[in-house]
Design a protein around this motif. Structure first.
Motif, PDB file in Angstrom:
ATOM      1  N   GLY A 444      42.869  32.501  38.837  1.00 38.76           N
ATOM      2  CA  GLY A 444      42.094  33.656  39.278  1.00 38.76           C
ATOM      3  C   GLY A 444      40.832  33.890  38.479  1.00 38.76           C
ATOM      4  N   SER A 445      40.298  32.830  37.857  1.00 41.65           N
ATOM      5  CA  SER A 445      39.146  32.971  36.964  1.00 41.65           C
ATOM      6  C   SER A 445      37.936  33.551  37.681  1.00 41.65           C
ATOM      7  CB  SER A 445      38.775  31.608  36.372  1.00 41.65           C
ATOM      8  OG  SER A 445      37.597  31.697  35.592  1.00 41.65           O
ATOM      9  N   ALA A 446      37.216  34.428  36.967  1.00 44.66           N
ATOM     10  CA  ALA A 446      35.957  34.965  37.485  1.00 44.66           C
ATOM     11  C   ALA A 446      34.799  34.009  37.224  1.00 44.66           C
ATOM     12  CB  ALA A 446      35.661  36.322  36.846  1.00 44.66           C
ATOM     13  N   PHE A 447      35.037  32.980  36.404  1.00 44.44           N
ATOM     14  CA  PHE A 447      34.018  31.963  36.134  1.00 44.44           C
ATOM     15  C   PHE A 447      34.090  30.921  37.251  1.00 44.44           C
ATOM     16  CE2 PHE A 447      34.459  34.003  32.121  1.00 44.44           C
ATOM     17  CZ  PHE A 447      33.273  33.806  31.427  1.00 44.44           C
ATOM     18  N   THR A 464      25.671  44.152  26.271  1.00 44.64           N
ATOM     19  CA  THR A 464      25.918  45.165  27.300  1.00 44.64           C
ATOM     20  C   THR A 464      27.416  45.303  27.567  1.00 44.64           C
ATOM     21  OG1 THR A 464      23.793  44.642  28.311  1.00 44.64           O
ATOM     22  CG2 THR A 464      25.359  45.878  29.647  1.00 44.64           C
ATOM     23  N   GLY A 465      28.108  44.169  27.747  1.00 48.47           N
ATOM     24  CA  GLY A 465      29.558  44.184  27.853  1.00 48.47           C
ATOM     25  C   GLY A 465      30.114  44.984  29.009  1.00 48.47           C
ATOM     26  N   TYR A 466      29.783  44.603  30.243  1.00 47.58           N
ATOM     27  CA  TYR A 466      30.315  45.324  31.402  1.00 47.58           C
ATOM     28  C   TYR A 466      31.837  45.186  31.514  1.00 47.58           C
ATOM     29  CZ  TYR A 466      25.714  46.213  33.471  1.00 47.58           C
ATOM     30  OH  TYR A 466      24.447  46.662  33.728  1.00 47.58           O
ATOM     31  N   GLY A 467      32.373  44.032  31.107  1.00 45.90           N
ATOM     32  CA  GLY A 467      33.807  43.806  31.257  1.00 45.90           C
ATOM     33  C   GLY A 467      34.213  43.510  32.686  1.00 45.90           C
ATOM     34  N   ASP A 468      33.271  42.991  33.499  1.00 45.58           N
ATOM     35  CA  ASP A 468      33.562  42.741  34.909  1.00 45.58           C
ATOM     36  C   ASP A 468      34.101  41.338  35.167  1.00 45.58           C
ATOM     37  OD1 ASP A 468      31.065  41.793  34.091  1.00 45.58           O
ATOM     38  OD2 ASP A 468      30.320  41.683  36.141  1.00 45.58           O
ATOM     39  N   MET A 469      34.090  40.463  34.158  1.00 42.91           N
ATOM     40  CA  MET A 469      34.626  39.109  34.338  1.00 42.91           C
ATOM     41  C   MET A 469      36.130  39.161  34.090  1.00 42.91           C
ATOM     42  SD  MET A 469      31.946  37.386  35.173  1.00 42.91           S
ATOM     43  CE  MET A 469      32.280  35.649  34.944  1.00 42.91           C
ATOM     44  N   VAL A 470      36.885  39.407  35.151  1.00 36.53           N
ATOM     45  CA  VAL A 470      38.330  39.619  35.053  1.00 36.53           C
ATOM     46  C   VAL A 470      39.053  38.564  35.882  1.00 36.53           C
ATOM     47  CG1 VAL A 470      40.226  41.223  35.458  1.00 36.53           C
ATOM     48  CG2 VAL A 470      37.993  42.088  34.736  1.00 36.53           C
ATOM     49  N   ALA A 471      40.008  37.875  35.249  1.00 38.36           N
ATOM     50  CA  ALA A 471      40.834  36.892  35.958  1.00 38.36           C
ATOM     51  C   ALA A 471      41.984  37.627  36.642  1.00 38.36           C
ATOM     52  CB  ALA A 471      41.368  35.854  34.979  1.00 38.36           C
ATOM     53  N   ALA A 494      45.330  41.328  35.404  1.00 37.55           N
ATOM     54  CA  ALA A 494      43.888  41.564  35.262  1.00 37.55           C
ATOM     55  C   ALA A 494      43.518  41.348  33.799  1.00 37.55           C
ATOM     56  CB  ALA A 494      43.515  42.967  35.721  1.00 37.55           C
ATOM     57  N   ASP A 495      43.181  40.116  33.479  1.00 36.77           N
ATOM     58  CA  ASP A 495      42.836  39.760  32.104  1.00 36.77           C
ATOM     59  C   ASP A 495      41.326  39.605  31.985  1.00 36.77           C
ATOM     60  OD1 ASP A 495      45.549  39.610  31.368  1.00 36.77           O
ATOM     61  OD2 ASP A 495      45.683  37.573  32.181  1.00 36.77           O
ATOM     62  N   VAL A 496      40.735  40.397  31.090  1.00 36.47           N
ATOM     63  CA  VAL A 496      39.294  40.300  30.861  1.00 36.47           C
ATOM     64  C   VAL A 496      38.999  38.989  30.157  1.00 36.47           C
ATOM     65  CG1 VAL A 496      37.297  41.345  29.745  1.00 36.47           C
ATOM     66  CG2 VAL A 496      39.063  42.802  30.743  1.00 36.47           C
ATOM     67  N   GLN A 497      38.151  38.182  30.772  1.00 32.90           N
ATOM     68  CA  GLN A 497      37.802  36.893  30.190  1.00 32.90           C
ATOM     69  C   GLN A 497      36.632  37.043  29.213  1.00 32.90           C
ATOM     70  OE1 GLN A 497      37.817  34.913  34.316  1.00 32.90           O
ATOM     71  NE2 GLN A 497      38.552  33.269  32.971  1.00 32.90           N
TER      72      GLN A 497
END
Length: 543
Positions: A444-447, A464-471, A494-497
């Motif tokens: 489920g990687s956001a990358f 900035t660190g939005y924290g939107d890259m979540v697997a 929901a793991d923050v990558q």
């Protein structure tokens, strides 16, 4: 005779009016100039107010008022543009100058919207561009900058003028980024809850959080255009912070030390003055054509590396990427061998920064061809092809060194800023690529591609660190099946990558790279401001 006297009086009146208009635009300190500046600020404020009100779903009466205000502003800005052309000594030069284009952009979108064949989307896009009127505020900031430089040259505090310039720049970036982000993210066909960018004031909150690199994560752009606007906003925030720290430092230094006295210069003989004059007129050496060709090849090869990770693009032409890689490896191999052949000291070149960059441009591709049992791990080195982007830094530094050797001092700020921009591009590309290859296999990687990794790189680098890259992936139970929720749907993790070791090492290096690049930006801006305050250390030619 009476007719001649009337014509003469009319010409004198016209000439007097033209002088008054010229003073209003080009003579700071005159009453006409002060009045024009105040009216320009008022018109810009009305324009932005109308644009903001229009984004808040106004009723029919309010919309009518907005339309009347907009029509009035178009008339006023059009008259201003025509008057600028009228008093300009060289009308073509003004029309093609930066401020001439800014004045034109203040009216052009509104005028084009009245074209008979303009569709709804075209009109909507053109109306968005009204926010570019904010750039007229920077013209007022330029006037303040001249006043600030005048005060600094006399050793007087200029904190108020400098702070005013900073807040003008801040308000300009804030308004433009918020407006563009709102129109990039809002979808008028969807429900109001489909996006958090519900109005320009709401987008301004996002812009403030982004400019200050706070990054609450409550509003994150999801469209490609929105993310590009966010990237520009992040780096604008860093630049604005650099300006702010330099302004404060400049004010403190001026208050404590005043302006340094000009050093006494002994009278030079005619030959010395001649040689110094020649020295000051030395032009910058051009970038060699071979270096330009290599830079273009490096950029194209890295772009291919980036976009080949986008499945839709790669699957449409896989052979293009396959054979294109062979072409670029051949080009960089020939360049590497040529540099070795012409180097005065081959060992020194091979161990130099430029030599290592040239080697890393081709070595990963050759390692990737190795298909021997036990050596397959070398194929992973192909990811290091992204290091070809370092060729841009190598060429930029070499060009800057050649300027120093030839005694060129003019526009060093522009050159340093170009090197900074190249360094940022390299850092974002490398971190995005390494982050993608480290995290892409996480369930489920956001990358999902290198462009997605580059977005993460920018967000990380600017702190900035939005924290939107979540697997997001289904949670698997002990029996090997997904764990179901109360609604019967699989429960998602929901793991923050990044979550992998390689990804976190890349993230750590990206964070420190961001701090280092911010230090470079502050030094570049601070150096420019200090030179304007205390003067540069221009070298004198030897006698």
């Amino acid at each position: 005779m009476a007719r001649s006297s009337g014509t003469l009086a009319s010409n004198q009146n016209a000439h007097g009016f033209r002088d008054l208009v010229w003073q209003a635009f080009h003579q700071p300190g005159s009453p006409a100039f002060a009045f024009t500046s105040r009216m320009t600020f008022l018109m810009i404020s009305l324009s932005i107010g109308a644009l903001i009100a229009e984004s808040m779903q106004p009723d029919a009466a309010t919309q009518l008022t907005i339309n009347v205000v907009e029509a009035t502003l178009v008339v006023v800005f059009s008259a201003e543009y025509l008057l600028h052309l009228w008093v300009a000594e060289n009308r073509l030069k003004y029309a093609t100058s930066f401020w001439g284009i800014v004045d034109l952009l203040a009216i052009l979108p509104a005028l084009l919207a009245f074209l008979p064949n303009a569709g709804f989307r075209v009109v909507r896009t053109l109306r968005v561009l009204r926010v570019l009127r904010m750039l007229k505020l920077m013209k007022l900031a330029a006037d303040q900058a001249r006043a600030s430089a005048n005060l600094a040259s006399r050793g007087k505090p200029s904190l108020f003028n400098d702070a005013l310039i900073y807040f003008m720049a801040l308000f300009t970036v804030l308004t433009i980024s918020a407006t563009l982000a709102y129109y990039a993210e809002v979808d008028e066909t969807a429900e109001a809850t489909a996006t958090t960018f519900n109005s320009i004031p709401q987008a301004m909150w996002w812009s403030i959080v982004t400019i200050t690199t706070t990054g609450y994560g409550d509003m994150v752009p999801s469209t490609l255009l929105g993310r590009l606007i966010a990237v520009g906003t992040m780096f604008s925030g860093l630049a604005l912070f650099g300006i702010l720290t330099s302004v404060i430092g400049r004010a403190v230094l001026t208050t404590l030390f005043g302006r340094e006295p000009e050093p006494a210069v002994a009278e030079a003989d005619e030959s010395d003055s001649t040689s110094e004059g020649a020295f000051s007129r030395v032009s910058a050496p051009p970038v060699p054509l071979r270096d330009l060709a290599i830079a273009v090849a490096a950029v194209i090869s890295v772009i291919m590396l980036v976009i080949e990770t986008v499945p839709e693009i790669y699957e449409s032409a896989p052979s293009f990427f396959y054979y294109g890689e062979f072409v670029f490896v051949g080009i960089f191999t020939v360049e590497y061998l040529y540099n070795i052949a012409v180097a005065p000291s081959k060992r020194e070149y091979l161990l130099s920064f430029g030599g290592l960059v040239d080697l890393l441009s081709i070595l990963p591709s050759y390692m990737g061809l190795v298909d021997v049992t036990g050596l397959r791990a070398f194929r992973a080195l192909r990811v290091l092809r992204v290091l070809r982007v370092l060729k841009l830094i190598k060429i930029a530094l070499a060009h800057r060194a050649s300027r120093v050797e030839t005694g060129v001092k003019k526009n060093s700020f522009v050159v340093d800023l170009q090197i900074y921009a190249i360094a940022v591009t390299c850092a974002v590309t490398i971190s995005g690529t390494l982050g993608y290859y480290s995290e892409k296999d996480v369930p489920g990687s956001a990358f999902t591609s290198i462009p997605a990794g580059m977005w993460w790189g920018v967000v990380t680098m600017t702190t900035t660190g939005y924290g939107d890259m979540v697997a997001k992936a289904p949670i698997i139970g002990d029996d090997g099946s997904p764990v179901l929720g109360d609604d019967g749907e699989p429960t998602m993790s929901a793991d923050v990558q990044p979550v992998t070791v390689g990804g976190r090492i890349t993230a750590g290096l990206t964070m420190f790279a961001g701090l280092a690049l911010f230090g470079v930006l502050s030094a570049v801006i601070g150096s420019a401001l200090m030179n304007s305050l205390f003067g540069g250390d221009a070298e004198r030619s030897p006698a």
